[in-house]
Scaffold this motif. Structure first.
Motif, PDB file in Angstrom:
ATOM      1  N   THR B 282       0.840  -1.192   0.000  1.00 47.72           N
ATOM      2  CA  THR B 282       0.000   0.000   0.000  1.00 47.72           C
ATOM      3  C   THR B 282       0.877   1.244   0.000  1.00 47.72           C
ATOM      4  O   THR B 282       1.686   1.423   0.919  1.00 47.72           O
ATOM      5  CB  THR B 282      -0.896   0.013   1.254  1.00 47.72           C
ATOM      6  OG1 THR B 282      -1.625  -1.213   1.296  1.00 47.72           O
ATOM      7  CG2 THR B 282      -1.847   1.193   1.224  1.00 47.72           C
ATOM      8  N   PRO B 283       0.769   2.096  -1.008  1.00 47.85           N
ATOM      9  CA  PRO B 283       1.656   3.268  -1.072  1.00 47.85           C
ATOM     10  C   PRO B 283       1.489   4.160   0.149  1.00 47.85           C
ATOM     11  O   PRO B 283       0.376   4.402   0.617  1.00 47.85           O
ATOM     12  CB  PRO B 283       1.202   3.990  -2.345  1.00 47.85           C
ATOM     13  CG  PRO B 283       0.504   2.948  -3.159  1.00 47.85           C
ATOM     14  CD  PRO B 283      -0.124   2.016  -2.180  1.00 47.85           C
ATOM     15  N   GLY B 284       2.617   4.620   0.668  1.00 41.53           N
ATOM     16  CA  GLY B 284       2.577   5.563   1.778  1.00 41.53           C
ATOM     17  C   GLY B 284       2.282   4.939   3.124  1.00 41.53           C
ATOM     18  O   GLY B 284       2.112   5.659   4.107  1.00 41.53           O
ATOM     19  N   ASP B 285       2.216   3.643   3.206  1.00 41.51           N
ATOM     20  CA  ASP B 285       1.917   2.992   4.488  1.00 41.51           C
ATOM     21  C   ASP B 285       3.205   2.875   5.304  1.00 41.51           C
ATOM     22  O   ASP B 285       4.149   2.210   4.883  1.00 41.51           O
ATOM     23  CB  ASP B 285       1.323   1.607   4.241  1.00 41.51           C
ATOM     24  CG  ASP B 285       0.721   1.026   5.507  1.00 41.51           C
ATOM     25  OD1 ASP B 285       1.321   1.201   6.590  1.00 41.51           O
ATOM     26  OD2 ASP B 285      -0.355   0.399   5.416  1.00 41.51           O
ATOM     27  N   PRO B 286       3.267   3.513   6.464  1.00 39.13           N
ATOM     28  CA  PRO B 286       4.529   3.499   7.238  1.00 39.13           C
ATOM     29  C   PRO B 286       4.857   2.139   7.832  1.00 39.13           C
ATOM     30  O   PRO B 286       5.951   1.948   8.361  1.00 39.13           O
ATOM     31  CB  PRO B 286       4.263   4.530   8.344  1.00 39.13           C
ATOM     32  CG  PRO B 286       2.785   4.568   8.482  1.00 39.13           C
ATOM     33  CD  PRO B 286       2.214   4.287   7.127  1.00 39.13           C
TER      34      PRO B 286
END
Lengths: 144, 667
Positions: B282-286
């Motif tokens: 998932t893009p941007g998932d820390p």
């Protein structure tokens, strides 16, 4: 693999059959103030290999070598250290890499060797028997 | 998580049949070398090298060509990590996808290859992980640059002495001794991008020969915001990833030399955020991040006998752990790969006749524990839970024969046997001819192999996406021919020219089952590479040093005859050191060039020009404080690299202009 073995055997044969040059005679030289008149072969070998750093009488020893390509060095090396000059060079490379010392200083000519010995009371080197000694230096007998 | 997510995540150790290449290989190398045994493309390099023969010898006598980079060069040009050091070596460049760093050797680096086809040694000890062959060269590396005395890079195959992984080259990191430190050293770096690092070291050598060196270092970077339009979507509307490029690492190293013993202990830990949305996370998932740990503990006994023969016996343990958390909409997938490997090595060197040298040895490596595990937060049972084991027994022999004062022949062979079944025999033949006092000509032929690792042999999720190989895997094989000429033009100029031809067969890749998405690793690719490399080192006077190297190369897939991805035709480097004020000030400049490269989507990335400048200030030459200021990518040019298969993006951008101020103080 067979080719590799053949090449290996061929190389050894070529080396073994290579013509040998006439043996050069050497004489071990020290500073004229050195109190020793003779030295054992193994004792001298240990000084050249850095395994001993002092003379029997306590003075610091400063061995000096001729270049590894020198015929006199090759004969001296086989006679005293019982190894070829290139083996001794390789030995010093291992010692250097392991941080256990540096090889004796090399001088390009026998005249340079004598000059160094003349100026250093702890120095020891070797030259051809046909090269005359200089004032301030003298020969040291090597016992078997 | 859908199946596509899952499969793409697990093609890790490379190898998707993307119409890429197969193997490497053929060559001719002409590399000039310098009779006086200095490595040609380095400044102040030591006359001795260890890696080509597993014992110290002059570079001119070595059966392979070697590049040596010293601690002073590493400091002068501001290299921060091992991959930046390797980028200065002829024919090599490195890329970084903000998770790992990858080295490309002679135009060859397959997407998904985590540096498994180079062997990475620390003081002669192998550090590639046994479970997946990975060698870490980025911020996850075992050794900090401040701990390095020099780096030797042996070009070409080294399997005749080292076995697997010594495929395209052998990288040997020689650590600094206590005698070289001779006191305490502290260093602090401040970098742009909210980054800092610090190192402390202490070393001493006592009159009785005891030599101790201790190091500790830490680095932290918060990273900047990154724009990835390809990732724009519901999870990341503007395509900008914020604050996920963080990187924190810590390292320790201790070496003790006492009598005939040499003890070495090293440990490195890293935590890295993954901002690129790799493996379709998932893009941007820390939550997507990776953690690596590598440790090495080793004791070596070395003894020289009265006949000058020499014995080495080494016992080592390498501990490697790679943990990756990959966040998807339906949970976090965690991959845990780890192994602890015991290594026993013995080696004996003997002088025979008038200048011949024989070295022989044996090696045992076996995993004490190995773990390949995949779990997911919403599943109770692991998806993958394997505890394989690996063992290898090997013996080698090398004869260095002096055929004539000017001619030497080196013949070597090594046999490796894995778990009693898979085996590989690797010969090497090298001829050295000293031409007068200024030139050395070397011709060499060698083979190398890389044995399949546990990951490739056993990894399986039961057929959801991946199955183990149907008929096992054979080792990858390469043949390499090389011719080199090293020449010194007077006292101010040295140069070398090398030509090589390398062919590789049986490269391991992932092939999908007919009519399904399930894949298996198989011996899939054949490649060839050939090229010419030149190096130059000039000292025009006044202490100025000019260095340069250029490689013209071609690496192709043998099945399709298509140029490999990320394989530039030209790789070049030029560097200058200009001393001022009696060498108390040094001006430094470096330029690196990469030719046009193809991407996985068959696009191209333009030529890459990278310019860095620096200044070194040292009020006192021998000790005291030193200040080093550096600017990378001075012109702030856009710089792109082809991305690997695990990325949605076809290209990834490098950092723009970056700054660093480093203060080092020797007490």
């Amino acid at each position: 693999m067979a080719r590799v073995c053949l090449l290996l055997v061929g190389a050894l044969l070529a080396s073994a059959l290579a013509p040998r040059k006439a043996q050069a005679q050497y004489v071990v030289v020290v500073h004229e103030t050195n109190p020793l008149t003779s030295i054992g072969r193994s004792e001298l070998s240990n000084l050249l290999l850095g395994r001993e750093t002092r003379w029997r009488h306590g003075a610091r020893a400063t061995p000096v070598d001729l270049p590894v390509t020198s015929r006199v060095r090759q004969v001296f090396s086989m006679a005293v250290i019982r190894q070829s000059a290139t083996a001794v060079r390789s030995y010093w490379q291992q010692q250097q890499f392991a941080g256990r010392g540096t090889p004796p200083r090399e001088r390009a000519t026998e005249r340079d060797v004598l000059d160094m010995i003349r100026l250093d009371p702890g120095a020891v080197g070797y030259i051809s028997v046909t090269t005359p000694l200089e004032p301030g230096t003298r020969a040291l007998v090597v016992l078997p | 998580m859908n199946e596509l997510d899952f499969s793409s995540r697990f093609v890790r150790a490379s190898h998707r049949p993307r119409g890429l290449a197969r193997c490497v290989a053929l060559l001719l190398a002409v590399a000039p070398s310098l009779v006086r045994a200095q490595s040609v493309d380095t400044v102040g390099a030591p006359a001795l090298v260890f890696s080509p023969s597993r014992y110290a010898q002059s570079a001119a006598d070595a059966p392979s060509t070697v590049t040596v980079l010293t601690a002073d060069e590493i400091w002068r040009f501001g290299y921060r990590t091992l991959d930046e050091v390797l980028g200065a070596v002829r024919g090599m460049f490195t890329t970084n996808d903000r998770q790992f760093s990858y080295v490309n050797v002679r135009g060859v680096h397959r997407s998904g290859d985590f540096n498994t086809r180079v062997l990475l040694l620390v003081d002669g000890r192998r550090t590639n992980f046994m479970h997946d062959d990975v060698s870490a060269i980025g911020t996850d590396a075992l050794i900090d640059v401040e701990m390095i005395e020099r780096v030797e890079v042996m070009h070409g195959p080294g399997s005749s002495l080292y076995g697997t992984n010594a495929f395209y080259g052998v990288i040997n990191i020689i650590t600094r001794r206590g005698a070289a430190l001779a006191g305490a050293v502290a260093r602090a770096d401040l970098l742009s991008g909210n980054a800092a690092r610090a190192t402390v070291a202490y070393g001493t050598q006592r009159p009785n020969g005891l030599d101790v060196a201790l190091f500790a270092s830490g680095a932290r970077s918060r990273g900047g915001d990154l724009r990835y339009p390809d990732l724009a979507g519901p999870a990341l509307p503007d395509g900008v990833v914020r604050g996920l490029d963080d990187d924190a690492s810590a390292r320790m190293l201790a070496t003790v030399r006492a009598g005939n013993f040499h003890l070495l202990g090293a440990l490195a830990n890293r935590h890295k955020g993954v901002p690129t949305g790799s493996y379709e996370t998932t893009p941007g998932d820390p939550r997507t991040e990776s953690r690596e740990r590598i440790g090495l503990l080793s004791v070596q006994y070395e003894r020289a006998f009265t006949d000058l023969s020499r014995l080495w016996a080494t016992a080592s343990v390498v501990d490697g752990r790679e943990v990756g958390d990959y966040a998807y909409d339906d949970g976090v997938l965690t991959e845990h790969l780890a192994s602890r490997t015991a290594m026993l090595e013995g080696q004996y060197l003997r002088f025979v006749g008038a200048g011949h040298t024989i070295t022989m040895g044996g090696e045992y490596r076996g995993t004490m524990s190995e773990r390949l595990e995949v779990t997911q937060t919403n599943l109770v049972d692991p998806i993958v839970d394997l505890r394989p084991s690996s063992r290898v027994l090997a013996g080698f022999l090398q004869a260095d024969l002096r055929l004539h004062d000017a001619v030497g022949l080196s013949v070597g062979v090594r046999h490796d046997r894995y778990d009693g079944t898979l085996s590989a025999t690797s010969p090497r033949l090298a001829l050295r001819w000293t031409l007068g006092a200024r030139s050395v000509l070397k011709a060499g032929y060698g083979t190398a192999f890389r044995a399949p690792n546990s990951y490739e042999l056993f990894y399986s999720d039961g057929g959801i996406t991946q199955l183990p190989p149907a008929n096992g895997l054979a080792p990858e094989r390469m043949r390499n021919s090389e011719l080199s000429l090293e020449h010194t033009f007077g006292r101010r100029l040295q140069g070398s020219l090398t030509a090589y031809d390398a062919r590789v067969r049986g490269l391991i890749g992932a092939a999908t089952e007919p009519g399904s998405d399930v894949f298996r690793f198989t011996n899939l690719y054949r490649q060839k590479s050939r090229g010419v490399e030149a190096t130059m080192l000039a000292r025009p006077g006044r202490g100025v040093v000019l260095q340069g190297n250029v490689a013209l190369q071609q690496a192709r897939d043998l099945e399709t005859d298509v140029v490999l991805v990320n394989a530039p035709r030209a790789v070049a480097r030029a560097a200058a050191t200009i001393p001022l004020a009696a060498d108390r000030v040094q001006l430094l400049g470096e330029y690196r060039h990469l030719g046009v490269r193809r991407t996985l989507d068959d696009a191209t990335v333009p030529r890459l020009h990278q310019t860095s400048v620096g200044i070194r200030l040292r009020p006192r030459l021998a000790s005291g404080p030193e200040l080093h200021l550096m600017v990378w990518n001075v012109l702030d040019q856009a710089q792109l690299d082809p991305a690997g298969e695990e990325h949605v993006q076809d290209v990834l951008a490098r950092d723009g202009r970056a700054f660093r101020a480093a203060l080092r103080w020797a007490f």
